[in-house]
Design an enzyme around this catalytic site. Structure first.
Site, PDB file in Angstrom:
ATOM      1  N   CYS A  90       0.902  -1.365  -0.085  1.00 10.95           N
ATOM      2  CA  CYS A  90       0.052  -0.128   0.011  1.00 10.95           C
ATOM      3  C   CYS A  90       0.957   1.408  -0.014  1.00 10.95           C
ATOM      4  CB  CYS A  90      -0.965   0.031   1.312  1.00 10.95           C
ATOM      5  SG  CYS A  90      -2.008   1.743   1.286  1.00 10.95           S
ATOM      6  N   PRO A  91       0.747   2.052  -0.921  1.00 15.26           N
ATOM      7  CA  PRO A  91       1.675   3.348  -1.185  1.00 15.26           C
ATOM      8  C   PRO A  91       1.138   4.213  -0.100  1.00 15.26           C
ATOM      9  CG  PRO A  91       0.263   3.162  -2.902  1.00 15.26           C
ATOM     10  CD  PRO A  91      -0.001   1.742  -2.281  1.00 15.26           C
TER      11      PRO A  91
END
Length: 384
Positions: free
Chosen positions: A119-120
């Site tokens: 997940c950025p």
């Protein structure tokens, strides 16, 4: 330069997420103080305390999922029994075998326990150790933004209809300046965007938890079903113990991880390596499907390569996987095909060189088998 734990925070994802939380929280408190002052009524107090609780829990679970991390498989990990190595994949980067449900994340550079996805927004993977915190971060984000969108929208309505309220003798304490009006409209847009996008992600995470399937395992299971003939026995997913037991593997009262992330309870008739054996067979089939292509046009690696046509730009692969730059005369082993894009791995001159895999426009390459056993230089020049 950020060092230590702050290095995880110094990334566009966490900084953007914290900025969105700050803008929505600031404008929500500003509007609530005008519309429902917390000192003026019990409803105002309840509104403010509920939002601050959601906002605080959002930040707490956001930071916990980021800094606690998903849990990583020890480097050079080996199964307890050497005979079990035949059922596992080997990770060249971590120099060890991949435990069941573990996958290597190219962005984190480690094998992640029960990896769901990278997940950025938290600049980290979602996996075994932080799945609960990440899901709660999504939940409280949606709750807080829903409340904020409602309160700020009512405040805007009151402000735009202040003449009507004054003509009929109603008190209208909501007043906006040009700057606060613009910020409120912007914050409402952000809040609605969070409710829609994060709400969808929360739905998928809850569904994954209740099924005890990560995003990667969903893909493996889908291929396992498709590749079996009608007369073959169906593939049994080994980790679905029922929604209650699945839920308790992620959520408990003390929010501590259940198990070591390596050994998992499985359904009757399966073993620890049921899924890893299936994955190895799928990868073997993938290798058999591999086709060599020769690069005939240079590709820079841009995600929207205008020079290769508008159809290529408007039909990108729906994946966050990388794009790889290409130079003429390079060879690519292709394993996935789309109408305008291909996915493959460069054939390096040095066997010990780093593997480069990713997507690239289909118009930049020629299938070697498509023009006989080899591709002539005239074919390459013709397509340059």
């Amino acid at each position: 330069m950020c060092i230590g734990p702050l290095k995880r925070l110094c990334h566009w994802g966490p900084l953007t997420a914290l900025g969105i939380i700050k803008i929505i929280s600031f404008m929500m408190v500003h509007c609530s103080n005008m519309l429902l002052p917390p000192t003026g009524s019990f409803l105002g107090f309840l509104n403010m305390i509920t939002f601050l609780l959601c906002s605080g829990l959002t930040i707490y679970n956001f930071l916990s999922s980021m800094f606690e991390g998903p849990g990583y498989l020890p480097l050079k990990w080996l199964p307890e029994y050497a005979a079990d190595e035949a059922f596992l994949q080997f990770c060249k980067i971590c120099e060890g075998f991949k435990a069941p449900r573990s996958h290597h994340c190219r962005k984190c550079g480690r094998c992640v326990l029960k990896m769901d996805h990278h997940c950025p927004w938290i600049n980290n993977c979602v996996g075994h150790a932080n799945h609960a915190h990440f899901t709660l971060f999504l939940f409280f984000s949606v709750c807080g933004c829903t409340q904020a969108a409602i309160i700020m929208s009512i405040s805007l309505y009151r402000a735009f209809n202040k003449i009507w309220y004054s003509n009929y003798g109603y008190e209208n304490p909501v007043q906006f300046t040009v700057s606060t009006l613009a910020l409120t409209v912007f914050a409402i847009g952000l809040a609605i965007g969070v409710v829609l996008s994060v709400g969808a992600l929360f739905f998928f995470q809850i569904r994954a938890i209740l099924r005890n399937r990560t995003g990667i395992e969903d893909w493996i299971l889908a291929k396992a079903i498709l590749r079996r003939e009608p007369n073959e026995p169906p593939f049994v997913y080994p980790y679905n113990l029922g929604w209650k037991e699945n839920f308790k593997q992620v959520f408990n009262f003390n929010f501590e991880t259940v198990g070591d992330g390596i050994t998992w309870p499985v359904v009757k008739g399966c073993n620890q390596y049921t899924l890893t054996i299936e994955q190895k067979e799928q990868k073997q089939e993938k290798r058999l499907r591999t086709r060599p292509y020769l690069v005939c046009k240079k590709y820079s690696g841009w995600w929207f390569p205008i020079v290769h046509g508008w159809r290529v730009c408007l039909s990108p692969p729906l994946s966050d996987e990388p794009r790889i730059p290409l130079n003429p005369s390079e060879t690519i082993n292709v394993t996935r095909w789309r109408r305008y894009w291909l996915f493959g791995e460069k054939v390096p001159d040095d066997p010990n060189a780093k593997r480069l895999r990713g997507w690239f426009p289909r118009c930049c390459v020629i299938e070697i088998g498509g023009y006989g056993d080899t591709v002539s230089n005239n074919d390459v020049k013709k397509n340059q």
